[in-house]
Design an enzyme around this catalytic site. Structure first.
Site, PDB file in Angstrom:
ATOM      1  N   ASP A  28       0.569  -1.135   0.533  1.00 46.08           N
ATOM      2  CA  ASP A  28      -0.028  -0.200  -0.109  1.00 46.08           C
ATOM      3  C   ASP A  28       1.113   0.854  -0.309  1.00 46.08           C
ATOM      4  O   ASP A  28       0.627   2.345   0.199  1.00 46.08           O
ATOM      5  CB  ASP A  28      -0.765   0.123   1.292  1.00 46.08           C
ATOM      6  N   GLU A  48      11.124  -3.388  12.814  1.00 47.60           N
ATOM      7  CA  GLU A  48      12.422  -2.650  12.261  1.00 47.60           C
ATOM      8  C   GLU A  48      13.647  -2.468  12.339  1.00 47.60           C
ATOM      9  O   GLU A  48      15.046  -3.229  12.497  1.00 47.60           O
ATOM     10  CB  GLU A  48      11.978  -1.505  10.897  1.00 47.60           C
TER      11      GLU A  48
END
Ligand code: NAG
Length: 423
Positions: free
Chosen positions: A249, A332
């Site tokens: 997205d 992350e």
């Protein structure tokens, strides 16, 4: 169509898993481990060798080493656990650990298991059938390192539109292998067909989130998928090229791809539309990354978005325990810790991080559409049967005969009974 071969990647044996853990342990710990085995081993041997006459004395003699052994074992477990956790977090290496050592102490060890979940390859193509990209024939790009573009995706009504839009960006990007990992049990043939049509080399796999995380709030979305891709990369022994995690997205500027292709170790760059500041990215001074701008720090040494960095596979190959944990918000950070990157090694991209080359454009997720129409009208007398069945395949809408209100079919501004138009 193309989903004929549905092959499982070889499952990792538990031995291999143990090996992973073993490798993580520093030398000193391995020595302890060995020592313990020896110790308890000789204790049992001594006791079992005792003759019946010596049994009583033997029992007492055995008791002391046994108690000692148990105590040692407890101490050992404690040590090993904490060391493993520390290493899993990458706290063992790097140069500037001191600031934030001790954060993430709550990390569930299970979240950092080796990459051993179910992965199935649905279909795969290594052939680049595109002829031209950005005004040049495909053949002129042959020397460039390959970008492995990892896209986690999951069934929802926006899935096919987003993948379509993303594909049309990637069509312009030479030397790219698209790893699409779907968060579901079964291969979606519709996605196979879609991916095949573009002519971009791709691997379509299914990598469902393990059941125990499904109801977690927040759930670690996309983690199983990225882990599956990491496993795929490792199994293919790829030590050349660049890894990038590109969600379905986001919006990608084509210049991003030429920027990350040069990655030596880890490159970083700003991502637009992230959280309160609508931006997240490195702070750069004199061409070096010195800090980060991001509204959610939460102890993260690398407060960056998944789309805000790229990693060279050659560099990553040095860290066989590279991993991504099932820890929402910290994926992350912990991934980057697992490859031990140092701040002064980070390569800032996008004109020293002054440009935004990727945007976190999210699509609002809405409930499935519901179209109420009698099944007798879903035949080939009109387009509606094929159209609505396609929408069902794409996970966009459902057809129903009973729920909701009858679908409106109109002519000249007036709703008509279905029989009038479709009979
Ligand atoms: C980044 O900044 C450094 C130091 O000011 C400079 O030498 C370098 O050319 C800059 N890089 C780019 C791509 O602008």
């Amino acid at each position: 169509m193309s989903s004929a071969h549905y092959q499982a990647l070889e499952p990792q044996t538990s031995d291999e898993d143990n090996e992973d853990i073993e490798q993580r342990r520093p030398k000193q710990q391995q020595h302890h481990h060995y020592h313990l085995r020896n110790h308890s081993g000789s204790t049992t041997t001594a006791c079992s060798l005792a003759t019946p006459v010596m049994a009583r004395k033997g029992r007492r003699r055995c008791l002391l080493p046994l108690v000692g052994g148990v105590l040692f074992f407890i101490a050992f477990c404690y040590l090993t656990l904490s060391v493993d956790t520390r290493l899993a977090l990458g706290l063992g290496g790097g140069s500037d650990d001191s600031d934030d050592e001790g954060s993430h102490n709550d990390l569930d060890r299970n979240n950092f298991r080796p990459l051993n979940e179910t992965v199935h390859i649905c279909s795969e193509s290594y052939e680049d059938r595109r002829q031209f990209m950005q005004d040049k024939p495909n053949s002129e790009y042959g020397q460039l390192p390959v970008i492995y573009f990892v896209t986690p995706t999951y069934p929802r009504r926006e899935q096919i539109p987003e993948l379509t839009r993303l594909a049309h960006t990637l069509l312009h990007v030479p030397r790219l292998h698209w790893l699409v990992a779907d968060d579901q049990q079964k291969c979606n043939d519709f996605i196979d067909t879609l991916l095949n049509r573009f002519g971009i080399p791709f691997t379509h796999m299914v990598s469902p989130m393990p059941a125990k995380f499904r109801f977690a709030d927040p759930a670690p979305r996309g983690v199983a998928n990225r882990r599956a891709a990491l496993r795929w990369l490792r199994q293919h022994n790829l030590t050349n090229g660049v890894l990038y995690f590109g969600d379905d997205d986001n919006t990608y500027d084509l210049r991003l791809f030429s920027e990350i292709r040069k990655t030596q170790r880890v490159s970083m760059f700003p991502v637009g539309l992230i959280a309160d500041y609508a931006i997240s990215g490195p702070v750069v001074r004199k061409g070096k990354v010195v800090a980060f701008l991001d509204s959610w720090v939460a102890g993260r040494r690398w407060p960056v978005d998944m789309a805000g960095f790229a990693v060279s596979l050659e560099y990553m190959a040095q860290y066989p325990n590279v991993n991504m944990p099932y820890k929402p918000g910290y994926e992350e950070d912990l991934f980057l810790r697992s490859i031990n990157v140092r701040m002064d090694e980070i390569e800032p991209r996008g004109n020293n991080c002054t440009e935004v080359l990727v945007w976190h454009t999210q699509t609002k997720s809405k409930k499935l559409g519901v179209v109420r129409l009698e099944s007798k009208y879903l035949d080939d007398r009109s387009n509606l049967g094929a159209l609505l069945r396609n929408l069902e395949l794409m996970g966009v809408a459902t057809i129903t005969e009973s729920e909701s209100r009858t679908a409106q079919i109109s002519k000249n501004g007036k709703a008509k009974p279905h029989s009038v138009i479709l009979s």
